[in-house]
Design a protein around this motif. Sequence first.
Motif, PDB file in Angstrom:
ATOM      1  N   GLU A 142       0.914  -1.052  -0.034  1.00  0.00           N
ATOM      2  CA  GLU A 142      -0.108   0.137  -0.036  1.00  0.00           C
ATOM      3  C   GLU A 142       0.707   1.407   0.064  1.00  0.00           C
ATOM      4  N   ASN A 143       1.999   1.067   0.656  1.00  0.00           N
ATOM      5  CA  ASN A 143       2.962   2.284   0.520  1.00  0.00           C
ATOM      6  C   ASN A 143       4.196   2.200  -0.420  1.00  0.00           C
ATOM      7  N   ASN A 160       1.033  -8.609   2.824  1.00  0.00           N
ATOM      8  CA  ASN A 160       0.310  -8.263   4.096  1.00  0.00           C
ATOM      9  C   ASN A 160       0.697  -9.169   5.152  1.00  0.00           C
ATOM     10  N   PHE A 199      -1.215  -4.171  -4.716  1.00  0.00           N
ATOM     11  CA  PHE A 199      -1.770  -2.920  -4.664  1.00  0.00           C
ATOM     12  C   PHE A 199      -3.240  -2.693  -4.684  1.00  0.00           C
ATOM     13  N   LYS A 201      -6.740  -1.679  -3.191  1.00  0.00           N
ATOM     14  CA  LYS A 201      -7.161  -0.405  -2.560  1.00  0.00           C
ATOM     15  C   LYS A 201      -7.805  -0.924  -1.309  1.00  0.00           C
ATOM     16  N   SER A 202      -7.387   0.051  -0.086  1.00  0.00           N
ATOM     17  CA  SER A 202      -7.832  -0.710   1.242  1.00  0.00           C
ATOM     18  C   SER A 202      -8.883   0.213   1.678  1.00  0.00           C
ATOM     19  N   ILE A 230      -0.735   2.234   8.167  1.00  0.00           N
ATOM     20  CA  ILE A 230      -1.411   1.665   6.635  1.00  0.00           C
ATOM     21  C   ILE A 230      -2.812   1.380   6.977  1.00  0.00           C
ATOM     22  N   ASP A 232      -4.791  -1.049   5.881  1.00  0.00           N
ATOM     23  CA  ASP A 232      -5.188  -2.306   5.855  1.00  0.00           C
ATOM     24  C   ASP A 232      -5.630  -3.482   6.985  1.00  0.00           C
TER      25      ASP A 232
END
Length: 320
Positions: A142-143, A160, A199, A201-202, A230, A232
Amino acid sequence: MSFYNVQETYQKLNEAVSQKLFTKKLNLRIYQSPSLAAFDVTLGLQQFLSHKPMIGICKNGSSLIENLTPQWLRTQTVIQAKHENQSWYEFIESLNPETCFVIWASENEITGEITVQGKQSLEIHQMLSKKRIFSIQICHEENFNLESLQPYSILISRSNLFRSHSSVAVCGDKLKAPSLIGYLQNIKQLDQEINGQFFKKSSDVASKEAQFSDQKIFYYNQFATLPSRINDRLVFYFPDIAGSALQELLQLKPDVSFTASQIPFWILDLWKNWWKEAESEKLIRGLLVISTTAFDSDVDLVHKIEKAVAQIRQNSVWSV
């Protein structure tokens, strides 16, 4: 399949993944796990640049770096470690010119706290690039920011917390060291795993946290100011409840939840090397991390958690 064809197939897969994820051709390598990515990249650099025998590390936030340390100790690699009270500028300026690379993480892999912001990440890559030292950043998907990519940069995606996913390593133009083990992986399996898992989207974590009546149950509310994190996962902290007890009562599966209280103490003892908060036995016992996907698939999960917390606390009270 011949040795040459295996290498060519791996290279074609890397190019296809680059186009799919970033819509452009990059110096990219895909691995079955972040551990393999970190091992292959660091060992490949050390062998290819054997005239630069030193390395730099910042263990804060990632167990991947801790797992590589025994290999460096066995080979008697000179390790320059960043101290907690040392700024990044001071650390980089103190590095020996014969340093091959610096490996570091920008987030805490358990809580998801972002410890190195995007602007600072770029500055770290730029400073190391000017010194011709490879900067290996371990970051959550995500980052993952390509704007930080410099000629001597390497970005390794951290899958994750709840499931082990494939990992990509995006490398700057100056990386010429060949992959040592990339083409020895199961290429067919890699091709299948890469589809649709990177990638994503959370969900909005803040909106999910706002649904709880007791805001004190969240780990980040222990801080004076809310740090960047983050999106998620929701991180819960209970000073009076074991995270594993709540996980068991809610019947949460490992692919959507994580609690450190289930891990043997001799493993947790090593976590102190990369996560200073792990020294607190009370924190480790009461920590529970739940993926946002669990709340997306179960609209009643907020109510179930509040009910389970109340039930455990009620059962813990004795009256004589």
